[in-house]
Design a protein around this motif. Structure first.
Motif, short mmCIF file in Angstrom:
data_model
loop_
_atom_site.label_atom_id
_atom_site.label_comp_id
_atom_site.label_asym_id
_atom_site.label_seq_id
_atom_site.Cartn_x
_atom_site.Cartn_y
_atom_site.Cartn_z
N LEU A 16 1.06 -1.20 0.00
CA LEU A 16 0.41 -0.06 -0.36
C LEU A 16 0.83 1.26 0.20
O LEU A 16 0.93 2.06 -0.71
CB LEU A 16 -1.07 -0.37 0.93
N ILE A 17 1.46 1.35 0.48
CA ILE A 17 2.98 2.39 0.84
C ILE A 17 3.04 2.20 -0.71
O ILE A 17 2.91 3.94 -1.33
CB ILE A 17 4.62 2.03 2.07
N HIS A 18 4.12 1.74 -1.45
CA HIS A 18 4.86 1.38 -2.68
C HIS A 18 3.50 2.04 -4.32
O HIS A 18 3.39 3.19 -4.36
CB HIS A 18 5.17 0.86 -3.15
N ALA A 19 1.78 1.96 -3.39
CA ALA A 19 0.82 1.59 -4.17
C ALA A 19 0.73 3.44 -4.12
O ALA A 19 -0.27 3.93 -5.16
CB ALA A 19 -0.01 1.04 -4.05
N LEU A 20 0.86 3.79 -3.35
CA LEU A 20 0.28 4.93 -3.02
C LEU A 20 0.75 6.42 -3.43
O LEU A 20 1.01 7.80 -3.05
CB LEU A 20 -0.96 5.13 -1.67
N GLY A 21 2.48 5.53 -3.39
CA GLY A 21 3.98 7.07 -3.13
C GLY A 21 4.19 7.26 -2.28
O GLY A 21 4.49 8.28 -2.18
#
Length: 82
Positions: A16-21
């Motif tokens: 989720l951290i990566h998907a939302l930047g």
């Protein structure tokens, strides 16, 4: 599955951290929706609004050049390609 720590901390899953930047220090807004909690990244409005600062809006960090310097470089490149 993430759990709530004694200090109220929750680890956000990496996907989720990566998907939302999200980056360290990112501001998050929490909202209650019934018995659920919705977490959203806070989007800050860009302070850059002048056309001349357009490259910075796109994240360009290199040196700036004037329109005259651009015109000269284009003319030089066109002359070399002949």
């Amino acid at each position: 599955m993430p759990t709530l720590s004694i200090n109220g901390d929750v680890h956000i899953p990496d996907n989720l951290i990566h998907a939302l930047g999200l980056k360290p220090g990112a501001e998050l807004a929490f909202e209650r929706q019934g018995d659920a909690i919705v977490i959203r990244p806070v989007k800050k409005p860009s302070k850059i609004s002048r056309v001349e600062e357009g490259p910075q809006i796109l994240g360009y960090t290199g040196p700036t050049v004037t329109l005259e310097e651009m015109d000269d470089a284009i003319a030089k490149g066109a002359a070399q390609s002949l």
